[in-house]
Design a protein around this motif. Structure first.
Motif, mmCIF file in Angstrom:
data_model
loop_
_atom_site.group_PDB
_atom_site.id
_atom_site.type_symbol
_atom_site.label_atom_id
_atom_site.label_comp_id
_atom_site.label_asym_id
_atom_site.label_seq_id
_atom_site.Cartn_x
_atom_site.Cartn_y
_atom_site.Cartn_z
ATOM 1 N N ALA A 85 55.604 27.028 70.287
ATOM 2 C CA ALA A 85 56.632 27.843 69.599
ATOM 3 C C ALA A 85 57.800 28.144 70.544
ATOM 4 C CB ALA A 85 56.012 29.145 69.094
ATOM 5 N N HIS A 86 59.018 28.130 69.981
ATOM 6 C CA HIS A 86 60.195 28.429 70.821
ATOM 7 C C HIS A 86 60.189 29.887 71.273
ATOM 8 C CE1 HIS A 86 62.441 24.669 70.548
ATOM 9 N NE2 HIS A 86 62.151 24.588 69.262
ATOM 10 N N GLU A 87 59.983 30.801 70.317
ATOM 11 C CA GLU A 87 59.956 32.235 70.648
ATOM 12 C C GLU A 87 58.742 32.868 69.980
ATOM 13 O OE1 GLU A 87 63.323 32.110 72.980
ATOM 14 O OE2 GLU A 87 61.872 33.745 72.709
ATOM 15 N N ILE A 88 58.105 33.771 70.690
ATOM 16 C CA ILE A 88 56.925 34.480 70.163
ATOM 17 C C ILE A 88 57.127 35.977 70.335
ATOM 18 C CG2 ILE A 88 54.448 34.912 70.451
ATOM 19 C CD1 ILE A 88 54.153 32.103 71.593
ATOM 20 N N LEU A 89 56.819 36.722 69.271
ATOM 21 C CA LEU A 89 56.712 38.173 69.415
ATOM 22 C C LEU A 89 55.303 38.585 68.983
ATOM 23 C CD1 LEU A 89 58.024 40.918 70.063
ATOM 24 C CD2 LEU A 89 58.537 41.136 67.603
ATOM 25 N N VAL A 90 54.565 39.181 69.932
ATOM 26 C CA VAL A 90 53.255 39.748 69.629
ATOM 27 C C VAL A 90 53.444 41.249 69.439
ATOM 28 C CG1 VAL A 90 50.868 40.041 70.396
ATOM 29 C CG2 VAL A 90 52.134 37.964 71.042
ATOM 30 N N ALA A 106 49.061 33.455 73.762
ATOM 31 C CA ALA A 106 50.450 33.888 73.504
ATOM 32 C C ALA A 106 51.032 34.661 74.678
ATOM 33 C CB ALA A 106 50.495 34.744 72.248
ATOM 34 N N LYS A 107 50.398 34.568 75.837
ATOM 35 C CA LYS A 107 50.789 35.379 77.004
ATOM 36 C C LYS A 107 52.239 35.128 77.426
ATOM 37 C CE LYS A 107 49.162 36.385 81.716
ATOM 38 N NZ LYS A 107 48.152 36.081 82.742
ATOM 39 N N SER A 108 52.732 33.930 77.224
ATOM 40 C CA SER A 108 54.097 33.620 77.704
ATOM 41 C C SER A 108 55.166 34.144 76.739
ATOM 42 C CB SER A 108 54.262 32.105 77.852
ATOM 43 O OG SER A 108 54.066 31.500 76.583
ATOM 44 N N GLY A 109 54.737 34.673 75.604
ATOM 45 C CA GLY A 109 55.691 35.218 74.631
ATOM 46 C C GLY A 109 56.099 36.640 74.969
ATOM 47 N N MET A 119 58.817 38.942 77.867
ATOM 48 C CA MET A 119 59.124 40.378 78.012
ATOM 49 C C MET A 119 57.910 41.218 77.612
ATOM 50 S SD MET A 119 62.882 41.535 76.681
ATOM 51 C CE MET A 119 62.706 40.779 75.073
ATOM 52 N N ARG A 120 57.727 42.343 78.326
ATOM 53 C CA ARG A 120 56.701 43.321 77.945
ATOM 54 C C ARG A 120 57.453 44.595 77.565
ATOM 55 N NH1 ARG A 120 54.568 38.929 77.923
ATOM 56 N NH2 ARG A 120 53.097 38.172 79.453
ATOM 57 N N MET A 121 57.530 44.885 76.266
ATOM 58 C CA MET A 121 58.258 46.066 75.801
ATOM 59 C C MET A 121 57.248 47.141 75.414
ATOM 60 S SD MET A 121 60.908 43.898 73.416
ATOM 61 C CE MET A 121 59.636 42.679 72.979
#
Ligand code: 6PG
Length: 226
Positions: A177-182, A207-210, A4-6
């Motif tokens: 990693a299962h879930e990533i938040l950048v 980390a682009k896929s996070g 997601m891109r928030m």
């Protein structure tokens, strides 16, 4: 991971990050007894940690880890462990919290890195990251040998952002990693965000896929629809 891109107003940044983390931890604990939560250093996440300190997280079921550490004592003002635990646990770390810090102050940094890698899980459940203006993430700086690492989970590193000597997770930890938040705020990071998400030529690209949470200033150089 949903990628997601928030992009939010800066006034919403902390609450969106706080709620993303609460949801991610809750999702893990719906399936597993423990959640391995790896915390990001630097200044951006500190208000988020202070907000989480006011929420009722199931800390007894969370194992707190760190994505990197500066090679300073834990009571040094530059210590990620020191600033993060002060924000998360302003009244002191409760006895039932399992929190494992990187021993950046050790003279033998290779051994400290090895020791930390040995206590890490095969895969981190929830990984929090920030990025620097040069596109670094954790303490994976452009040109770092650690960027080529495929086996070790933690390595010593030297970075352009003071203090220079650090311990850092390596790309395999981020990629598994299962879930990533950048979490990224501010126009000074907009070029790094563009390069990470659209050019793919800086360490934060790993980390682009996070999921990425950005304020509008940090997302200012992104093309629509990223
Ligand atoms: C550190 C961090 C580093 C940080 C970025 C962004 O030890 O400094 O791990 O990767 O996340 O440099 O830092 P700010 O959030 O302070 O801009």
């Amino acid at each position: 991971m949903t990628g997601m891109r928030m992009v939010v107003d800066s006034t919403e940044f902390v609450s969106r990050a706080e709620n993303w983390i609460l949801q991610a931890v809750s999702d893990v604990l719906a399936k597993r007894s423990d959640c391995y939560l790896m915390l990001a250093g630097g200044g951006t996440p500190l208000p988020v940690y202070r907000a989480l300190a006011r929420r009722d997280l199931p800390w007894a079921r969370i194992v707190c880890l760190f994505g990197d550490e500066r090679c300073v004592p834990p009571d040094d003002t530059q210590s990620n462990y020191g600033s993060i635990t002060q924000a998360l646990f302003p009244l002191g770390i409760p006895p039932d919290v399992r929190i494992f810090r990187m021993r950046g102050e050790e003279e033998d940094r290779e051994d400290a890195a090895l020791q930390y890698g040995a206590i890490m899980p095969d895969r981190v459940d929830v990984l929090l990251l920030g990025i620097g203006e040069d596109g670094h993430t954790a303490s994976l700086f452009p040109g770092s040998a650690a960027l080529e690492e495929t086996d070790r989970k933690v390595m010593p590193a030297v970075g352009a952002k003071p203090p220079p000597h650090r311990l850092t997770i390596t790309p395999p930890v981020i990629l598994s990693a299962h879930e990533i938040l950048v979490m990224v705020e501010g126009s000074d990071k907009s070029a790094a965000v563009h390069r990470a998400l659209e050019e793919g030529d800086v360490p934060a690209s790993i980390a682009k896929s996070g999921d990425w949470l950005m304020d509008k200033a940090a997302a200012g150089m992104l093309h629509a629809g990223v």
